[in-house]
Design a protein around this motif. Structure first.
Motif, short mmCIF file in Angstrom:
data_model
loop_
_atom_site.label_atom_id
_atom_site.label_comp_id
_atom_site.label_asym_id
_atom_site.label_seq_id
_atom_site.Cartn_x
_atom_site.Cartn_y
_atom_site.Cartn_z
N ARG A 57 -26.71 154.60 -24.48
CA ARG A 57 -27.09 156.01 -24.31
C ARG A 57 -28.54 156.11 -23.88
O ARG A 57 -28.88 156.93 -23.03
CB ARG A 57 -26.88 156.76 -25.63
N TYR A 108 -28.86 155.32 -20.09
CA TYR A 108 -28.42 156.38 -19.19
C TYR A 108 -29.34 157.58 -19.28
O TYR A 108 -29.59 158.26 -18.28
CB TYR A 108 -26.97 156.79 -19.48
N ALA A 134 -20.24 157.32 -15.19
CA ALA A 134 -21.26 157.30 -16.23
C ALA A 134 -22.57 157.99 -15.85
O ALA A 134 -23.16 158.68 -16.68
CB ALA A 134 -21.53 155.86 -16.68
N THR A 175 -20.06 158.49 -22.36
CA THR A 175 -21.36 159.15 -22.48
C THR A 175 -21.26 160.44 -23.27
O THR A 175 -22.17 160.79 -24.02
CB THR A 175 -21.99 159.43 -21.10
#
Length: 329
Positions: free
Chosen positions: A11, A14, A160, A230
């Motif tokens: 996490r 991203y 993603a 996500t």
């Protein structure tokens, strides 16, 4: 080389990527050479142009594009979320041509321009677009032909990195103000769902398994490096160890379906349920013996919404379903 990482690491990566791309967009992608604005989200025709930094390099686009063609489901979700009705879009292979979770009135009048990753160039050109949106993974091979039709903005990939891709779509469409509102609404929605689950600590103690039965392929257990991964990560939910990996999915056979167990299972089917092995697996004693199944916490969900959609409109509906099913007694 091991592909396992913690969900927290994924996490963070991203989130950092999204911040970096948004920073780059703010610095370089929204410079106007026409009316001196940032493309600010109005619907007026004409005006100048601005340059966006795409997977294929800088591309000059209209400040206020009026005839937009989108070539994948994420781009269609982005456009609809931002209040833009495309003149054309590729088919998702559904009966209506487009994904059913999107508002039907927003889809009315959009022309079908072929299949995803195989657009009909004549159909695209006939619509006389002033902007085309897609990704390199889908349409990199078609870029030259598309860019001869209209300015073409490609993200690197789909899935993603959907939040960063959305920001690029917004910059290209001149809808950065609307994008900021969508992001804030999503963050508020995520916080509300986490609170409804009992708070961050309780969410982090709940292992959610994502299972997709796919016609013509093995069963897929979705990992952190996926769109749905996500969304679960944003809520703060944990994943079963086999899915807590930095990759799109892990394939398993029907005999390995015990690897799909968790505190809750959300499963969907792409294609014919029998050909996708859903019928076989969910009727088996192995499936019926899973902890989530015996506890009544295995939930069948819409494949179009949870796996094919990709975007803030889809995410809002997924968050509602997560809250409903994970708080059900």
């Amino acid at each position: 080389m091991s592909c396992k990482r913690s969900a927290r690491s994924t996490r963070s990566r991203y989130a950092l990527a999204a911040v970096l791309l948004c920073t780059a967009l703010a610095a370089t992608a929204c410079s106007s050479s026409g009316d001196g604005g940032d493309g600010g989200g109005t619907d007026k025709a004409g005006g100048g142009t601005h340059t966006v930094d795409t997977a294929m390099g800088p591309v000059k686009v209209p400040d206020h594009p009026q005839r937009v063609v989108v070539l994948d489901t994420a781009e269609l979700d982005s456009a609809i979320t931002l209040g833009v009705k495309p003149v054309g879009a590729t088919s998702a292979g559904t009966s209506s041509g487009f994904l059913d979770y999107l508002p039907q009135d927003e889809l009315a009048g959009i022309k079908n321009v072929g299949a995803i990753a195989d657009p009909n160039m004549e159909a695209v050109a006939a619509l006389k677009p002033d902007l085309i949106l897609s990704s390199k993974v889908r349409d990199g091979a078609h870029y030259d032909a598309l860019s001869h039709i209209a300015p073409t903005v490609l993200t690197e990939s789909t899935g993603a990195p959907w939040k960063a891709n959305f920001q690029l779509h917004a910059a290209a469409l001149g809808r950065t103000a609307q994008a900021a509102k969508a992001l804030t609404a999503y963050q508020d929605h995520v916080s509300a769902v986490t609170a409804a689950l009992g708070g961050a600590a309780k969410a982090a103690a709940t292992k959610v398994s994502m299972v997709r039965f796919v016609e013509g392929a093995d069963i897929r257990l979705y990992g952190n490096a996926s769109y749905i991964g996500t969304v679960l990560g944003d809520v703060g939910l944990a994943r079963p160890s086999v899915q807590d990996v930095d990759q799109l999915s892990v394939d398993v056979s029907p005999e390995q379906i015990d690897k799909a167990d968790g505190d809750a299972i959300f499963y969907a089917t792409y294609g014919d349920p029998k050909a996708a092995k859903e019928t076989q697996v969910t009727g088996s004693s192995l499936w019926k013996g899973l902890g989530a199944v015996t506890a009544g916490r295995a939930h069948q969900v819409d494949d179009q919404l949870w796996y094919q959609g990709i975007g803030y409109t889809a995410a809002g509906k997924i968050l509602d379903e997560l809250q409903r099913d994970l708080t059900a007694k």
